[in-house]
Design a protein around this motif. Structure first.
Motif, PDB file in Angstrom:
ATOM      1  N   UNK A 173      -5.702 -55.913  -5.119  1.00  0.00           N
ATOM      2  CA  UNK A 173      -4.823 -55.295  -6.114  1.00  0.00           C
ATOM      3  C   UNK A 173      -3.507 -56.044  -6.238  1.00  0.00           C
ATOM      4  N   UNK A 174      -2.944 -56.495  -5.119  1.00  0.00           N
ATOM      5  CA  UNK A 174      -1.697 -57.255  -5.173  1.00  0.00           C
ATOM      6  C   UNK A 174      -1.891 -58.567  -5.929  1.00  0.00           C
ATOM      7  N   UNK A 175      -3.065 -59.195  -5.741  1.00  0.00           N
ATOM      8  CA  UNK A 175      -3.327 -60.467  -6.412  1.00  0.00           C
ATOM      9  C   UNK A 175      -3.426 -60.297  -7.924  1.00  0.00           C
ATOM     10  N   UNK A 176      -3.798 -59.098  -8.362  1.00  0.00           N
ATOM     11  CA  UNK A 176      -3.939 -58.852  -9.799  1.00  0.00           C
ATOM     12  C   UNK A 176      -2.605 -58.619 -10.492  1.00  0.00           C
ATOM     13  N   UNK A 177      -1.566 -58.388  -9.722  1.00  0.00           N
ATOM     14  CA  UNK A 177      -0.257 -58.158 -10.323  1.00  0.00           C
ATOM     15  C   UNK A 177       0.428 -56.958  -9.711  1.00  0.00           C
TER      16      UNK A 177
END
Length: 211
Positions: free
Chosen positions: A142-146
């Motif tokens: 989720x963090x990698x998605x923004x």
């Protein structure tokens, strides 16, 4: 010393459950909700840390697992409430790394127990470790998605705090209902209450703020 820690552990667990109930029924974002949330976070932090201490003094993989879960769920739930920009910091990645390492260790213990034919206990450990590893991996995804903002941030806060409550309820059941089958006591609260979390999360994402 351990008896004193155990007594405080029980008191903190009771305070956590009471404050969780107050936070759930109070208006989200209001003064009562915020105050109950602070009491809950502090109580659950003590519950998790004291569980780890007791698990190390008297080696207990299951108590260790509950301690790790409680701390990670409360930590990520609290961070979701405070990180309004939705961007993780170094401490958040550190928390994910600790959950991953603990989850791998617990998974290894579970596999060893299964190979040794130790009954239901390793199955429980495998289930708990898998859930923990999935949470940590989902966080990084989720963090990698923004940034996690808006309704997604609130839903994440809600889900993690309720998840920590499940861990506390599980611990209470393990202590008080040891006459029941282990699988039911350990995994029953998760099986029953996890759908509630998904339902409530869906309501938040659709614009509802109360159950």
């Amino acid at each position: 010393m351990i008896q004193g820690i155990l007594l405080l552990h029980i008191v903190a667990g009771g305070a956590a459950l009471a404050s969780a109930g107050l936070a759930i029924v109070s208006a989200k974002g209001g003064r009562t909700h915020r105050l109950a949330g602070r009491v809950y976070t502090l109580s659950m932090t003590f519950v998790g840390l004291s569980a780890l201490v007791m698990a190390m003094v008297n080696p207990n993989a299951f108590l260790f697992a509950i301690g790790v879960f409680s701390l990670y769920l409360v930590f990520t739930g609290w961070r979701s409430a405070t990180l309004r920009d939705g961007r993780p910091r170094l401490v958040d990645h550190g928390g994910g790394a600790m959950m991953t390492l603990a989850g791998l260790a617990m998974f290894g213990w579970g596999v060893q127990g299964v190979l040794e034919g130790a009954g239901a206990e390793p199955v429980i450990l495998l289930a708990l470790s898998s859930i923990g590893l999935c949470m940590a991996l989902m966080d990084w995804r989720d963090w990698a998605r923004g940034p996690i903002i808006g309704k997604s941030r609130i839903a994440r806060h809600l889900g993690r705090m309720l998840g920590a409550s499940i861990a506390t309820i599980t611990a209470v059941g393990v202590v008080n209902f040891d006459h029941m089958p282990e699988l039911i006591v350990w995994l029953g609260p998760t099986a029953i209450l996890t759908p509630v979390i998904f339902w409530w999360t869906a309501r938040v994402m659709n614009g509802a703020t109360r159950p």
